[in-house]
Scaffold this motif. Structure first.
Motif, PDB file in Angstrom:
ATOM      1  N   ALA A 162       0.728  -1.403   0.011  1.00  0.00           N
ATOM      2  CA  ALA A 162       0.003  -0.027  -0.711  1.00  0.00           C
ATOM      3  C   ALA A 162       1.215   1.395  -0.159  1.00  0.00           C
ATOM      4  N   ILE A 163       1.783   1.766   0.954  1.00  0.00           N
ATOM      5  CA  ILE A 163       2.723   2.567   0.948  1.00  0.00           C
ATOM      6  C   ILE A 163       3.410   2.656  -0.423  1.00  0.00           C
ATOM      7  N   GLN A 164       3.884   1.369  -0.990  1.00  0.00           N
ATOM      8  CA  GLN A 164       4.598   1.865  -2.831  1.00  0.00           C
ATOM      9  C   GLN A 164       3.542   2.485  -3.142  1.00  0.00           C
ATOM     10  N   ALA A 165       2.275   1.322  -3.584  1.00  0.00           N
ATOM     11  CA  ALA A 165       1.572   2.126  -4.418  1.00  0.00           C
ATOM     12  C   ALA A 165       0.427   3.456  -4.414  1.00  0.00           C
ATOM     13  N   LEU A 166       0.739   4.089  -2.835  1.00  0.00           N
ATOM     14  CA  LEU A 166       0.016   5.174  -2.737  1.00  0.00           C
ATOM     15  C   LEU A 166       0.819   6.229  -2.236  1.00  0.00           C
ATOM     16  N   ASP A 167       1.857   6.089  -2.129  1.00  0.00           N
ATOM     17  CA  ASP A 167       3.071   7.354  -1.398  1.00  0.00           C
ATOM     18  C   ASP A 167       3.354   8.251  -2.804  1.00  0.00           C
ATOM     19  N   GLY A 168       2.244   9.358  -2.871  1.00  0.00           N
ATOM     20  CA  GLY A 168       2.233  10.116  -4.118  1.00  0.00           C
ATOM     21  C   GLY A 168       0.822  10.467  -4.903  1.00  0.00           C
ATOM     22  N   ALA A 169       0.192   9.340  -4.484  1.00  0.00           N
ATOM     23  CA  ALA A 169      -0.436   9.622  -5.696  1.00  0.00           C
ATOM     24  C   ALA A 169      -1.659  10.580  -5.793  1.00  0.00           C
ATOM     25  N   LYS A 170      -2.610  10.444  -6.848  1.00  0.00           N
ATOM     26  CA  LYS A 170      -3.492  11.933  -5.914  1.00  0.00           C
ATOM     27  C   LYS A 170      -4.901  10.947  -6.188  1.00  0.00           C
ATOM     28  N   TRP A 171      -5.430  11.765  -4.616  1.00  0.00           N
ATOM     29  CA  TRP A 171      -6.785  11.243  -4.362  1.00  0.00           C
ATOM     30  C   TRP A 171      -7.562  12.273  -3.628  1.00  0.00           C
ATOM     31  N   ILE A 172      -8.725  12.686  -4.824  1.00  0.00           N
ATOM     32  CA  ILE A 172      -9.499  13.453  -4.183  1.00  0.00           C
ATOM     33  C   ILE A 172      -8.456  15.196  -4.281  1.00  0.00           C
ATOM     34  N   GLY A 173      -7.585  15.116  -5.125  1.00  0.00           N
ATOM     35  CA  GLY A 173      -7.322  16.073  -5.688  1.00  0.00           C
ATOM     36  C   GLY A 173      -5.855  17.117  -5.180  1.00  0.00           C
ATOM     37  N   ARG A 174      -5.325  15.341  -4.377  1.00  0.00           N
ATOM     38  CA  ARG A 174      -4.158  15.823  -3.329  1.00  0.00           C
ATOM     39  C   ARG A 174      -3.671  14.939  -3.455  1.00  0.00           C
ATOM     40  N   SER A 175      -2.355  14.735  -3.490  1.00  0.00           N
ATOM     41  CA  SER A 175      -1.019  14.078  -3.568  1.00  0.00           C
ATOM     42  C   SER A 175      -0.825  13.608  -2.445  1.00  0.00           C
ATOM     43  N   LEU A 176      -1.317  12.063  -1.895  1.00  0.00           N
ATOM     44  CA  LEU A 176      -1.004  11.588  -1.146  1.00  0.00           C
ATOM     45  C   LEU A 176       0.074  11.739  -0.488  1.00  0.00           C
ATOM     46  N   LYS A 177       0.863  11.388   1.012  1.00  0.00           N
ATOM     47  CA  LYS A 177       1.485  11.571   1.644  1.00  0.00           C
ATOM     48  C   LYS A 177       1.944  10.272   2.392  1.00  0.00           C
ATOM     49  N   VAL A 178       2.350   8.727   2.017  1.00  0.00           N
ATOM     50  CA  VAL A 178       1.554   7.578   2.852  1.00  0.00           C
ATOM     51  C   VAL A 178       3.421   7.058   2.995  1.00  0.00           C
ATOM     52  N   SER A 179       3.466   7.316   4.254  1.00  0.00           N
ATOM     53  CA  SER A 179       4.748   6.665   4.899  1.00  0.00           C
ATOM     54  C   SER A 179       4.386   5.338   6.193  1.00  0.00           C
ATOM     55  N   LYS A 180       5.654   5.123   6.308  1.00  0.00           N
ATOM     56  CA  LYS A 180       5.308   3.855   7.623  1.00  0.00           C
ATOM     57  C   LYS A 180       4.924   4.813   9.350  1.00  0.00           C
ATOM     58  N   ALA A 181       4.522   4.619  10.218  1.00  0.00           N
ATOM     59  CA  ALA A 181       4.401   5.812  11.058  1.00  0.00           C
ATOM     60  C   ALA A 181       4.740   5.552  11.982  1.00  0.00           C
ATOM     61  N   ARG A 182       5.974   6.252  12.440  1.00  0.00           N
ATOM     62  CA  ARG A 182       6.923   6.485  13.589  1.00  0.00           C
ATOM     63  C   ARG A 182       6.539   6.402  15.086  1.00  0.00           C
ATOM     64  N   PRO A 183       7.109   6.080  15.218  1.00  0.00           N
ATOM     65  CA  PRO A 183       6.686   6.343  17.036  1.00  0.00           C
ATOM     66  C   PRO A 183       5.914   7.708  17.388  1.00  0.00           C
ATOM     67  N   ARG A 184       5.145   7.911  18.091  1.00  0.00           N
ATOM     68  CA  ARG A 184       4.628   9.163  18.963  1.00  0.00           C
ATOM     69  C   ARG A 184       6.163   9.641  19.246  1.00  0.00           C
ATOM     70  N   GLU A 185       6.455  11.281  19.533  1.00  0.00           N
ATOM     71  CA  GLU A 185       7.682  11.868  20.409  1.00  0.00           C
ATOM     72  C   GLU A 185       6.834  12.543  21.945  1.00  0.00           C
TER      73      GLU A 185
END
Length: 99
Positions: A58-81
């Motif tokens: 999903a990350i590889q396919a959707l990172d940078g993909a256009k969806w509802i007029g926006r370019s998605l930023k998709v990555s592994k979530a990092r632990p909250r600081e």
């Protein structure tokens, strides 16, 4: 592991995200944080899928993909600081200097 999705439109729903990510595997959960003051979506979300392989696809396919007029930023979530501990540590350093 969890997936971070950024640059989402404010109109997006959990069901919208579940539908998009379901193309890459089983979606276990969708978390769409809301702004406390406005009550609207904050523009990012977290999706958890059944396997790491599905999340990677999903990350590889959707990172940078256009969806509802926006370019998605998709990555592994990092632990909250914890911002409170880092700021208090800096404050303590100020007073622990030796002159």
């Amino acid at each position: 592991m969890s997936i971070f999705i950024g640059n989402l439109p404010y109109e997006v729903s959990q069901d919208d995200l579940k539908q998009v990510f379901a193309d890459y595997g089983t979606v276990k959960s969708v978390r769409l944080p809301m702004d406390r003051e406005t009550g609207r979506v904050r523009g990012f979300a977290f999706v958890e899928m059944d396997t790491e392989a599905e999340e990677t696809a999903a990350i590889q396919a959707l990172d940078g993909a256009k969806w509802i007029g926006r370019s998605l930023k998709v990555s592994k979530a990092r632990p909250r600081e914890d911002k409170r501990s880092s700021s208090s540590d800096r404050g303590n350093q100020k007073y622990s200097r030796r002159y």
